[in-house]
Design an enzyme around this catalytic site. Structure first.
Site, short mmCIF file in Angstrom:
data_model
loop_
_atom_site.label_atom_id
_atom_site.label_comp_id
_atom_site.label_asym_id
_atom_site.label_seq_id
_atom_site.Cartn_x
_atom_site.Cartn_y
_atom_site.Cartn_z
CG HIS A 271 8.39 12.90 5.45
ND1 HIS A 271 7.19 13.34 4.96
CD2 HIS A 271 8.35 13.14 6.78
CE1 HIS A 271 6.46 13.83 5.96
NE2 HIS A 271 7.15 13.70 7.07
CG ASN B 206 7.86 18.15 13.08
OD1 ASN B 206 8.94 17.66 12.71
ND2 ASN B 206 6.79 17.42 13.30
CG HIS C 41 0.84 17.37 7.46
ND1 HIS C 41 1.29 16.31 8.22
CD2 HIS C 41 -0.45 17.54 7.82
CE1 HIS C 41 0.31 15.88 9.00
NE2 HIS C 41 -0.77 16.61 8.77
CG HIS D 163 2.51 12.18 4.93
ND1 HIS D 163 1.55 13.12 4.72
CD2 HIS D 163 3.28 12.63 5.96
CE1 HIS D 163 1.71 14.11 5.58
NE2 HIS D 163 2.75 13.83 6.34
CG ASP E 79 5.71 10.72 8.39
OD1 ASP E 79 6.48 11.46 9.04
OD2 ASP E 79 4.48 10.77 8.48
CG HIS F 291 6.31 9.15 18.94
ND1 HIS F 291 6.41 10.49 19.24
CD2 HIS F 291 5.63 9.08 17.77
CE1 HIS F 291 5.81 11.20 18.29
NE2 HIS F 291 5.33 10.36 17.38
#
Lengths: 431, 324
Positions: A62, A96, A181, A234, A307, A311
């Site tokens: 992930h 995504n 998710h 998660h 995960d 950013h």
């Protein structure tokens, strides 16, 4: 590649119940032999692993590598290299991106970039629904043919139960893992952290456990109904862990993830509006954190996954409600898992290797990975469980620095990572 | 001298949660001294002469902004107002860039109103100027909390042991959070009352008693602080209708008259007459709503003065121009 002989390390491979000092011989990109006193073949490179642990390469199912579309946060190249530095030999990239991975061409692009990255192996996933809009299934067969290993609308839930049932049933054709998710958006109500006293004090809208629990419950029912492979991403809630435990006991085909942040931190980390503690699902209560730990221990949560969600600092340098969800995790996962779970006595070292290599490889049906059995891919992590180090985000190979773990003292670190017998990362302390 | 050693407020006023009882009392005492300025024919003293203050209102506000402006002008500060419309904020400038630009203009204080919880903290962490939180999202509105405390104290004396119930939309209310912290620090007992849809999760852990029915709250309380019900809460599904809200939770004349004690009734404004509070209560003998507004100016003068380095003991002297 020339043959590689990894000599004298403690070889821990739960896929074959192996935990002994041994040599590992890699040749032609595969594991040639594991045993005592192996002679180095002519021209072989010898790695002295005495005092280190040699494991099948770690697998993270992930990660968000952000390419295509958000290359200011991470690229496939930097992400694959950050993964290698964290001891991972394989990562599974979430779809995504911008555009989302819902056609074979984008799958092929990610696969090709991954091959050129010079880090961990990169396997793409495809979306469950076109544009992750929850309305029309993607071409699972085409995506698999192009190289996708699973489908997921990660980042978003599949809101319609009817649509997810279709996806699970359609996936049966290919025995394809469907990763979910879990978040009911009407219950999450655009919340930005865990619902509880911290959110109430800070004046932030809370995401209740129930937003995750009801979707986990629904999807376990649908997995049972369809007989398909469900992978729950998660898991952060105590009821979620319990629901999965019960479903597994009933024989439902479900695998499930725990992230290092969910088994380490609670929503107290959000105090003072720290955006590096903002992720989705959010950090929860102590009872939830402890349930996630127990889930990892008893195997309900069979997979540790990061995960990894890079950013740019501009994006996190905002008021809490405006900052995006997610933290980076590739370069801290092993240290956190060891420090929080092994050093505390919750799991033993072979279980850690199981949760970070064997089980994730199986969950995503990654043949030849997650094992040092003869004939497996020559993907090996050499780690130093005695290493004591302090997380310094400035040293990350990832392009992003958004972690709540900066300055944290950890134990255990990968000192060398080999993919297909080639060293893709070597720490300064490597032997 | 009631405060021989007064704890300084520090650089900023971000909320009442971070203050001690001593600090809160010092602000209220200072406000007491400043009240009189607003009653003079010439409502100006040179306490903040040569100080520059920016009122940065990123969210609509009339009463709070005007109250701050009056407080600043009556203390002779130089002030500039910026609002979200027509400023660089509307052009997409980030909060951090706005902060750095303000800082670069060498200002002394920023009064910030912003829709995001924690935005005042965000600003305070990044600039050396003093930051006064004039309401950040659903977090705190400390000067409103202080003026509520001052108004209650004016009428009921020390707050120790007093029972104050905060009624209505506590979930979305920064006023409620500042009240809860301030009242508890000064020793009051605090209740909250409203439909469970409009109460924060685990609010009891903030040290308050939860009342499900307004009748029970009124039975218990000495003071009601009635919160504004944002009309969009109905479309958000938190309540079925304003009519039903008034019927079940409204502070009506009949309910107030049935109270076992002489209630004191506050409202932070602006009011929705006939929704959370009936007109004959708002305009009636128990209401101190307009005095809250008057006290607001005094409290804000006190906060500005103390953050600028003033001492509560010297507030009287400062008013006559003797203090510096």
């Amino acid at each position: 590649m020339r043959p590689v002989l990894i000599r004298g390390g403690r070889v821990v491979d739960p896929s074959q119940r192996l935990d002994a000092v041994a040599d590992v011989l890699l040749a032609d990109g595969r594991v040639a032999r594991v045993g005592q006193g192996i002679e180095a073949p002519e021209g072989a490179e010898t790695i002295d692993a005495a005092g280190f642990v040699v494991t099948p390469g770690l697998v993270d199912v992930h990660v968000h590598l952000r390419e295509p579309g958000q290359e200011h946060k991470e690229t496939i190249r930097t992400g694959a290299r950050a993964a290698a530095a964290g001891g991972f030999t394989t990562v599974v990239a979430m779809p995504n991106t911008d555009p989302p991975v819902d056609d074979p061409a984008t799958v092929g692009f990610i696969l090709a970039e991954g091959l050129r990255a010079g880090g961990a192996r990169v396997f793409p996933t495809g979306c469950i629904t076109m544009r992750q809009a929850g309305e029309q299934l993607t071409e699972f067969g085409e995506l698999i043919h192009a190289g996708a290993v699973a489908v997921t609308d990660d980042g978003k839930p599949v809101v319609s139960g009817g649509m997810l049932r279709m996806a699970l049933e359609y996936a049966l054709t290919f025995d394809l893992p469907v990763a979910v998710h879990e978040e009911d958006p009407t219950l999450a109500r655009r919340g930005t952290m865990n619902e509880g006293i911290v959110a109430s004090r800070l004046g932030l809208t809370g995401i209740p456990n129930a937003a995750e629990d009801v979707m986990i419950a629904r999807d376990l029912v649908l997995a049972e109904l369809t007989g398909a492979r469900l992978h729950v991403q998660h898991v952060s809630t105590r009821l979620g862990v319990q629901l999965i435990r019960e479903a597994k006991a009933r024989g439902v085909r479900v695998t499930a993830e725990a992230t290092p942040h969910h088994f380490t931190l609670t929503d107290a980390a959000v105090e003072l509006y720290r955006t590096d503690a903002k992720m989705n699902p959010p950090l929860r209560s102590e009872a939830d954190r402890d349930a996630v730990r127990e889930g990892v221990r008893d195997g309900t949560l069979d997979v540790i996954a990061t995960d990894h969600a890079p950013h740019h600092y501009d994006e996190k340098e905002q008021a809490f409600e405006d900052a995006p969800f997610g933290i980076v995790g590739l370069e801290t996962a092993l240290g956190l898992a060891y420090t929080e779970l092994v050093a505390t006595g919750i799991i033993d070292f072979p279980t850690l290797v199981h949760r970070m290599s064997v089980a994730p490889a199986r969950a995503m049906k990654l043949d030849g990975m997650g094992s040092l059995a003869e004939g497996s891919l020559a993907d090996v992590t050499i780690m130093d469980p005695r290493a004591e180090w302090t997380v310094d985000p400035a040293q990350f190979l990832s392009m992003s620095r958004n972690t709540p773990f900066g300055g944290r003292a950890l134990r255990c670190r990968a000192v060398r990572t080999l993919v297909g017998g080639n060293t893709v990362w070597q720490g300064s302390t490597a032997g | 001298m009631p405060h021989a050693v007064t704890p300084s407020l520090g650089k900023d006023l971000l909320g009442l949660e971070g203050l001690t009882a001593g600090q809160i009392t010092a602000i209220l005492d200072t406000a007491e001294a400043f009240k009189e300025i607003s009653e003079r024919p010439v409502k100006k003293v040179p306490v903040l002469r040569n100080k520059t203050i920016v009122n940065a209102f990123f969210e609509n506000s009339t009463r709070t902004r005007i109250s701050f402006e009056f407080a600043e002008k009556r203390l002779a500060a130089d002030t500039v107002n910026i609002s979200s419309t027509g400023s660089s904020v509307a052009k997409g400038e980030t909060l951090v860039d706005t902060a750095r630009n303000l800082e670069a203009m060498r200002i002394d204080m920023v009064v910030i109103r912003h829709g995001a919880s924690g935005s005042a903290q965000f600003l305070a962490d990044r600039i050396a100027s003093s930051v006064i939180n004039a309401g950040d999202g659903k977090h705190e509105h400390p000067t409103q909390g202080l003026l509520d405390l001052l108004t209650i104290r004016d009428h009921r004396g020390p707050l120790e042991g007093l029972k104050v119930c905060i009624c209505g939309d506590v979930l979305h209310s920064r006023v409620a959070r500042s009240n809860i912290h301030g009242l508890r620090k000064l020793g009051a007992q605090v209740g909250v009352c409203g439909p469970a849809t409009l109460l924060p999760a685990q609010v009891g852990e903030m040290g308050v008693t939860v009342f499900r029915r307004i009748e029970e709250a009124i039975e218990w309380a000495d003071v009601l602080n009635v919160l504004r019900l944002q009309l969009e809460r109905m479309t958000g599904g938190f309540i079925p209708s304003l009519r039903e809200y008034n019927r079940v939770f409204g502070v009506t004349r009949a309910r107030v008259e049935a109270a076992p004690r002489d209630l004191l009734i506050l409202h932070p404004g602006p009011m929705n007459r006939g929704v959370e509070i009936d007109s004959d209560v708002a305009d009636g003998p128990h209401s101190v709503i307009l005095q809250q507004v008057t006290n607001g100016v005094a409290v804000r003068m006190a906060v500005l003065y103390l953050l600028a380095g003033g001492q509560p003991e010297q507030a009287e002297a400062a008013k006559t121009g003797g203090g510096e």
